[in-house]
Design an enzyme around this catalytic site. Structure first.
Site, PDB file in Angstrom:
ATOM      1  CB  ILE A 212      -0.893  -2.770   4.639  1.00 18.53           C
ATOM      2  CG1 ILE A 212       0.277  -2.648   5.618  1.00 18.53           C
ATOM      3  CG2 ILE A 212      -0.398  -2.898   3.195  1.00 18.53           C
ATOM      4  CD1 ILE A 212       1.338  -1.663   5.248  1.00 18.53           C
ATOM      5  CB  THR A 215      -2.585   2.871   3.627  1.00 14.51           C
ATOM      6  OG1 THR A 215      -2.908   3.058   5.018  1.00 14.51           O
ATOM      7  CG2 THR A 215      -1.724   4.029   3.166  1.00 14.51           C
ATOM      8  CD  GLU A 216       0.125   0.044  -0.667  1.00 15.24           C
ATOM      9  OE1 GLU A 216      -0.151   0.500  -1.800  1.00 15.24           O
ATOM     10  OE2 GLU A 216       1.267   0.071  -0.182  1.00 15.24           O
ATOM     11  CB  SER A 217      -6.407  -1.060  -2.439  1.00 12.79           C
ATOM     12  OG  SER A 217      -6.863  -1.898  -1.381  1.00 12.79           O
ATOM     13  CE1 TYR A 344       1.528   2.648   1.993  1.00 15.64           C
ATOM     14  CE2 TYR A 344       3.116   1.810   3.574  1.00 15.64           C
ATOM     15  CZ  TYR A 344       2.076   1.596   2.697  1.00 15.64           C
ATOM     16  OH  TYR A 344       1.577   0.327   2.525  1.00 15.64           O
TER      17      TYR A 344
END
Length: 358
Positions: A212, A215-217, A344
């Protein structure tokens, strides 16, 4: 496990809380989002006036962008491409402006709460342990920790890599530095201890938390988004933040400074994954199917995940439980109404496989 059990017991209350409170939170979310949109619009307009058309560059989840010198100089770290680009449109001694920005960027610390990415304040402090230490090396192949080495490298870059381009109205002077090939792993390593702590506390797989975050940051602690999601796990104060605080018996929402603190951000993001896993989507029996649903819900919400299968929540659970995990994955990656959520799930699932192999 006791803390996780308590969280699981409290979390169902989130679904049945009064509509008045829900309306109040939704109204607050809309107000904050609209206010943030106005702020970003004004900021972008200001940058356009100074830099020119098609030159607007604003910080994002995987892009650190900091302006200084009355917005005439900017530092941009692209954590996906692995590049640092320092640019200036200063008309007087642009090399001096670039030199200072190079040194400051290479030696900045890892406290996102101390830096205002939406101003030109010179608030980037030089740290004894720079955030980029080990992620970039100088022309002799050495990591950069002290100001003397950073200054020498800046001089080398200005002598050998200085470029210029015209925007029509302005001349932009720039220097680009490449991060080391394994820069992603080096950033991830900084947070392993925090991830393990949160994983144990909430019963969420370490590999999922790391996937996560990637993928997010791309493990950028300064991460912000157009939706005002903050930090490593891109937590939104008025949605996931409020849910987690409720589940933990706290009132209100986490502050921006709280969510910019890496440990607090990882704790909050992981707690939200636990809420999705144990409560909102706890009716899914197959652990793999539930994991696919949780990943998708982290991006687009649990309600949108269930509605892919049926508008009635209980009926949706029944349908999901009648399917094998591969079919659930296929359904979510092809039929979810949000293209972003469909992608996502693929991205996080792929990243998680790589962390499971380590």
């Amino acid at each position: 496990m006791k803390k996780l059990l308590a969280l699981a017991l409290v979390a169902p209350l989130l679904i049945s809380c009064s509509s008045k409170k829900d309306d109040a939170y939704n109204e607050a979310f809309v107000k904050d989002t609209n206010g943030f949109d106005i702020l970003m619009g004004q900021f972008a307009h200001n940058i356009e006036n100074i830099w020119g058309m098609k030159e607007v560059l604003i910080a994002g989840p995987k892009d650190y962008v900091k302006y200084t010198d009355r917005y005439l100089t900017r530092s941009h770290i692209n954590f996906d491409d692995g590049t640092i680009t320092i640019e200036t449109i200063a008309g007087t001694d642009p090399a001096a402006h670039l030199r200072q920005a190079i040194i400051t960027t290479l030696l900045m610390g890892d406290d996102p709460g101390s830096i205002d990415l939406y101003s030109d304040a010179n608030d980037v402090l030089i740290s004894k342990m720079p955030f980029l230490y080990g992620q970039v090396v100088d022309n002799t192949g050495q990591p950069i920790r002290w100001e003397g080495r950073a200054a020498k490298f800046a001089d080398y870059l200005l002598q050998t890599r200085l470029k210029s381009r015209s925007t029509g109205l302005k001349v932009v002077y720039s220097v680009t530095i490449n991060l080391v090939p394994n820069h992603l792993d080096k950033r991830a390593h900084k947070y392993i201890g925090m991830v393990r702590k949160a994983s144990k506390k909430y019963g969420v797989d370490e590999s999922l938390i790391l996937a996560i975050m990637q993928t997010e940051s791309s493990f950028n602690p300064y991460a912000v988004s157009h939706a005002d999601a903050l930090g490593l796990m891109q937590v939104v104060q008025h949605s996931a933040g409020v849910d987690v605080f409720k589940a933990q018996g706290k009132w209100g929402k986490p502050s921006r400074s709280y969510l910019f603190d890496p440990e607090s951000n990882i704790d909050t993001g992981t707690a939200y994954l636990a809420i999705l896993q144990e409560s909102y989507l706890g009716g899914i029996d197959n652990p793999t199917s539930r994991r696919y649903a949780v990943i998708t819900a982290y991006n687009g919400g649990a309600g949108s995940v269930l509605r892919v299968f049926n508008s009635d929540k209980q009926r949706a659970f029944s349908i999901i439980n009648s399917m094998n995990a591969d079919d659930v994955y296929q359904t979510l990656t092809t039929r979810h109404p949000s293209a972003e959520s469909r992608r996502y799930l693929y991205k996080v699932n792929t990243a998680q496989k790589s962390y499971r192999r380590r």
